[in-house]
Scaffold this motif. Structure first.
Motif, PDB file in Angstrom:
ATOM      1  N   VAL A   1       4.005   7.663  -1.985  1.00  0.00           N
ATOM      2  CA  VAL A   1       2.829   7.014  -1.643  1.00  0.00           C
ATOM      3  C   VAL A   1       2.798   6.454  -0.360  1.00  0.00           C
ATOM      4  O   VAL A   1       2.487   6.032   0.459  1.00  0.00           O
ATOM      5  CB  VAL A   1       2.299   6.258  -2.439  1.00  0.00           C
ATOM      6  N   ALA A   2       3.694   5.185  -0.105  1.00  0.00           N
ATOM      7  CA  ALA A   2       4.005   4.613   0.692  1.00  0.00           C
ATOM      8  C   ALA A   2       4.013   4.950   2.480  1.00  0.00           C
ATOM      9  O   ALA A   2       3.467   4.158   2.856  1.00  0.00           O
ATOM     10  CB  ALA A   2       5.284   3.067   0.398  1.00  0.00           C
ATOM     11  N   LEU A   3       5.117   6.313   2.476  1.00  0.00           N
ATOM     12  CA  LEU A   3       5.283   6.963   3.839  1.00  0.00           C
ATOM     13  C   LEU A   3       4.008   7.886   3.830  1.00  0.00           C
ATOM     14  O   LEU A   3       4.158   8.452   4.880  1.00  0.00           O
ATOM     15  CB  LEU A   3       6.620   7.316   3.185  1.00  0.00           C
ATOM     16  N   SER A   4       3.311   8.018   3.046  1.00  0.00           N
ATOM     17  CA  SER A   4       1.797   9.003   3.327  1.00  0.00           C
ATOM     18  C   SER A   4       1.955   8.713   4.722  1.00  0.00           C
ATOM     19  O   SER A   4       0.683   8.933   5.533  1.00  0.00           O
ATOM     20  CB  SER A   4       1.093   8.843   2.031  1.00  0.00           C
ATOM     21  N   LEU A   5       1.436   7.111   4.944  1.00  0.00           N
ATOM     22  CA  LEU A   5       0.744   6.588   5.998  1.00  0.00           C
ATOM     23  C   LEU A   5       2.076   6.303   7.539  1.00  0.00           C
ATOM     24  O   LEU A   5       1.611   6.130   8.612  1.00  0.00           O
ATOM     25  CB  LEU A   5       0.264   5.113   5.547  1.00  0.00           C
ATOM     26  N   PHE A   6       2.856   6.972   7.340  1.00  0.00           N
ATOM     27  CA  PHE A   6       3.429   7.452   7.801  1.00  0.00           C
ATOM     28  C   PHE A   6       3.229   7.777   9.345  1.00  0.00           C
ATOM     29  O   PHE A   6       3.169   6.776  10.989  1.00  0.00           O
ATOM     30  CB  PHE A   6       4.953   7.832   7.433  1.00  0.00           C
ATOM     31  N   PHE A   7       2.790   8.268   9.431  1.00  0.00           N
ATOM     32  CA  PHE A   7       2.420   9.452  10.979  1.00  0.00           C
ATOM     33  C   PHE A   7       1.147   8.831  11.487  1.00  0.00           C
ATOM     34  O   PHE A   7       1.185   8.699  12.849  1.00  0.00           O
ATOM     35  CB  PHE A   7       2.147  11.059  10.646  1.00  0.00           C
ATOM     36  N   VAL A   8       0.414   8.779  10.797  1.00  0.00           N
ATOM     37  CA  VAL A   8      -0.413   7.835  11.659  1.00  0.00           C
ATOM     38  C   VAL A   8      -0.474   6.254  12.242  1.00  0.00           C
ATOM     39  O   VAL A   8      -0.784   6.354  13.166  1.00  0.00           O
ATOM     40  CB  VAL A   8      -2.165   6.926  10.412  1.00  0.00           C
ATOM     41  N   VAL A   9       0.707   5.326  11.177  1.00  0.00           N
ATOM     42  CA  VAL A   9       0.808   4.843  12.037  1.00  0.00           C
ATOM     43  C   VAL A   9       1.436   4.827  12.902  1.00  0.00           C
ATOM     44  O   VAL A   9       1.741   3.665  14.103  1.00  0.00           O
ATOM     45  CB  VAL A   9       1.638   4.071  10.782  1.00  0.00           C
TER      46      VAL A   9
ATOM     47  N   GLY B   1       1.563  -4.029  -1.935  1.00  0.00           N
ATOM     48  CA  GLY B   1       0.436  -4.758  -3.082  1.00  0.00           C
ATOM     49  C   GLY B   1      -1.194  -3.815  -3.204  1.00  0.00           C
ATOM     50  O   GLY B   1      -1.856  -4.390  -3.482  1.00  0.00           O
ATOM     51  N   LYS B   2      -0.651  -2.953  -2.184  1.00  0.00           N
ATOM     52  CA  LYS B   2      -2.295  -1.724  -2.107  1.00  0.00           C
ATOM     53  C   LYS B   2      -1.314  -0.018  -2.692  1.00  0.00           C
ATOM     54  O   LYS B   2      -2.250   0.298  -1.945  1.00  0.00           O
ATOM     55  CB  LYS B   2      -2.633  -2.059  -0.966  1.00  0.00           C
TER      56      LYS B   2
ATOM     57  N   LEU C   1      -6.169  -0.871   5.548  1.00  0.00           N
ATOM     58  CA  LEU C   1      -4.915  -2.161   4.965  1.00  0.00           C
ATOM     59  C   LEU C   1      -4.741  -3.276   5.671  1.00  0.00           C
ATOM     60  O   LEU C   1      -4.496  -4.493   6.043  1.00  0.00           O
ATOM     61  CB  LEU C   1      -3.721  -1.167   5.030  1.00  0.00           C
ATOM     62  N   VAL C   2      -5.042  -2.180   7.663  1.00  0.00           N
ATOM     63  CA  VAL C   2      -4.791  -3.151   8.919  1.00  0.00           C
ATOM     64  C   VAL C   2      -5.491  -4.173   8.772  1.00  0.00           C
ATOM     65  O   VAL C   2      -5.410  -5.311   8.527  1.00  0.00           O
ATOM     66  CB  VAL C   2      -4.351  -2.419  10.545  1.00  0.00           C
ATOM     67  N   GLU C   3      -6.522  -4.137   8.984  1.00  0.00           N
ATOM     68  CA  GLU C   3      -7.663  -5.041   8.568  1.00  0.00           C
ATOM     69  C   GLU C   3      -7.615  -6.173   7.492  1.00  0.00           C
ATOM     70  O   GLU C   3      -7.824  -7.892   8.092  1.00  0.00           O
ATOM     71  CB  GLU C   3      -9.033  -4.409   9.130  1.00  0.00           C
ATOM     72  N   ARG C   4      -7.009  -5.565   6.737  1.00  0.00           N
ATOM     73  CA  ARG C   4      -6.667  -6.378   5.425  1.00  0.00           C
ATOM     74  C   ARG C   4      -6.025  -7.503   5.698  1.00  0.00           C
ATOM     75  O   ARG C   4      -6.243  -8.918   5.437  1.00  0.00           O
ATOM     76  CB  ARG C   4      -7.008  -5.754   3.735  1.00  0.00           C
ATOM     77  N   ARG C   5      -4.650  -6.821   6.402  1.00  0.00           N
ATOM     78  CA  ARG C   5      -3.100  -8.086   6.491  1.00  0.00           C
ATOM     79  C   ARG C   5      -3.997  -8.288   8.219  1.00  0.00           C
ATOM     80  O   ARG C   5      -3.080  -9.315   8.009  1.00  0.00           O
ATOM     81  CB  ARG C   5      -2.785  -6.586   6.753  1.00  0.00           C
TER      82      ARG C   5
END
Length: 316
Positions: free
Chosen positions: A172-180, A201-202, A279-283
């Motif tokens: 789940v955490a690394l599901s954002l890997f490629f867009v990042v 936390g998310k 998540l980027v906007e929140r952080r």
């Protein structure tokens, strides 16, 4: 009012769960034609080539299984003792299929996320993202993303073998890997660290988004699967041969299945992109800083009137 997603601030916003689903649908609706054109030119040929390799591998594997079953008395246990897995891994078609599958998946990832990255440009309001522009991103990022896909698969698989729970967490955490990786242009280690940072936390909200999108994916697959099954029955009767004995039939069905998956994966990738921006906007508040920086920098639009111009006296 629906967003056209032609400006960076359209993406860089905090969104709740429902808003992320809505943004995904709105983005696909607004960019269906140009994004579809990108997928047609860049991804479909690789997907069809991978389907051809898959059909050839299935035919070769079927022959190996038949030979193993005859040699082991047709028992399931004997099938594995007879070295079926060794025969499968030694088959050239297996590795061709695997490499082409990874390449097609890499092209899909880069096409979708490269398109999203290009949508962040200020000048997008004057035109659409072109295939050539996305292709430039694909060429630049392909080797690194291809190798990252293998490394990421190995990392997640190893975490599942060690303990199941870490495997689920990292999946789940690394599901954002490629867009990042595509949007921020980071290396492998930096991208891993960034993903863990953003999902800290998310994790549950990311998991919930993936679960809902996969559930929708499953419902669509079931509906399409029924249609494909009915179609394949008629097609099999037309060829008058069974599925396993007809290379042409196998190639056609593998191509249909691959194209169906190609249509269903982009919505999931886009939803993950909106989770990333959220998540980027929140952080980091990137969108807020962009908005503040833009204040006072835009020129006021000049008023125009089709009847009177500034140098005209008008009628009195």
């Amino acid at each position: 009012m629906k967003s056209k997603f032609t400006h960076e601030l359209d993406f860089r916003q905090e969104r709740d769960f429902g808003q992320k689903i809505s943004a995904t649908l709105e983005f696909i609706t607004a960019h269906f034609r140009p994004l579809g054109r990108v997928l047609l030119y860049l991804v479909v040929p690789a997907v069809l080539l991978q389907a051809l390799a898959s059909a050839l591998f299935d035919a070769e594997l079927f022959g190996s299984v038949q030979g193993a079953m005859r040699g082991q008395g047709s028992t399931f246990a004997g099938l594995f003792q007879g070295g079926m897995w060794g025969a499968m891994l030694s088959a050239p078609a297996y590795w061709i299929k695997t490499i082409l599958g990874t390449a097609a998946f890499t092209l899909l990832l880069l096409s979708v996320y490269g398109y999203v990255k290009l949508c962040l440009r200020p000048q997008l309001t004057s035109g659409e993202v072109s295939v050539a522009e996305v292709w430039a991103v694909v060429r630049r990022e392909f080797v690194g993303t291809f190798l990252s896909a293998w490394a990421l698969s190995f990392l997640i698989t190893a975490s599942f073998f060690l303990l199941v729970i870490p495997g689920i967490y990292f999946s789940v955490a690394l599901s954002l890997f490629f867009v990042v990786k595509v949007v921020e242009g980071t290396g492998f280690g930096e991208t891993l660290s960034r993903c863990l940072q953003l999902t800290s936390g998310k994790w549950w909200s990311t998991f919930g988004l993936i679960a809902i999108m996969l559930f929708i994916f499953y419902l669509v697959i079931v509906g399409i699967g029924i249609s494909v099954t009915l179609f394949s029955g008629g097609l099999s009767a037309m060829f008058q041969v069974s599925r396993l004995h007809s290379p042409v039939f196998s190639i056609i069905m593998a191509s249909i299945n691959s194209l169906v998956l190609l249509l269903l994966f982009p919505p999931l990738l886009v939803a993950l992109a909106f989770q990333y921006f959220n998540l980027v906007e929140r952080r980091d508040g990137v969108g807020l800083r962009r908005l503040i920086d833009s204040l006072g920098k835009t020129t006021a639009p000049q008023a125009t009137n089709s009847t009177y111009q500034l140098d005209e006296e008008g009628e009195y």
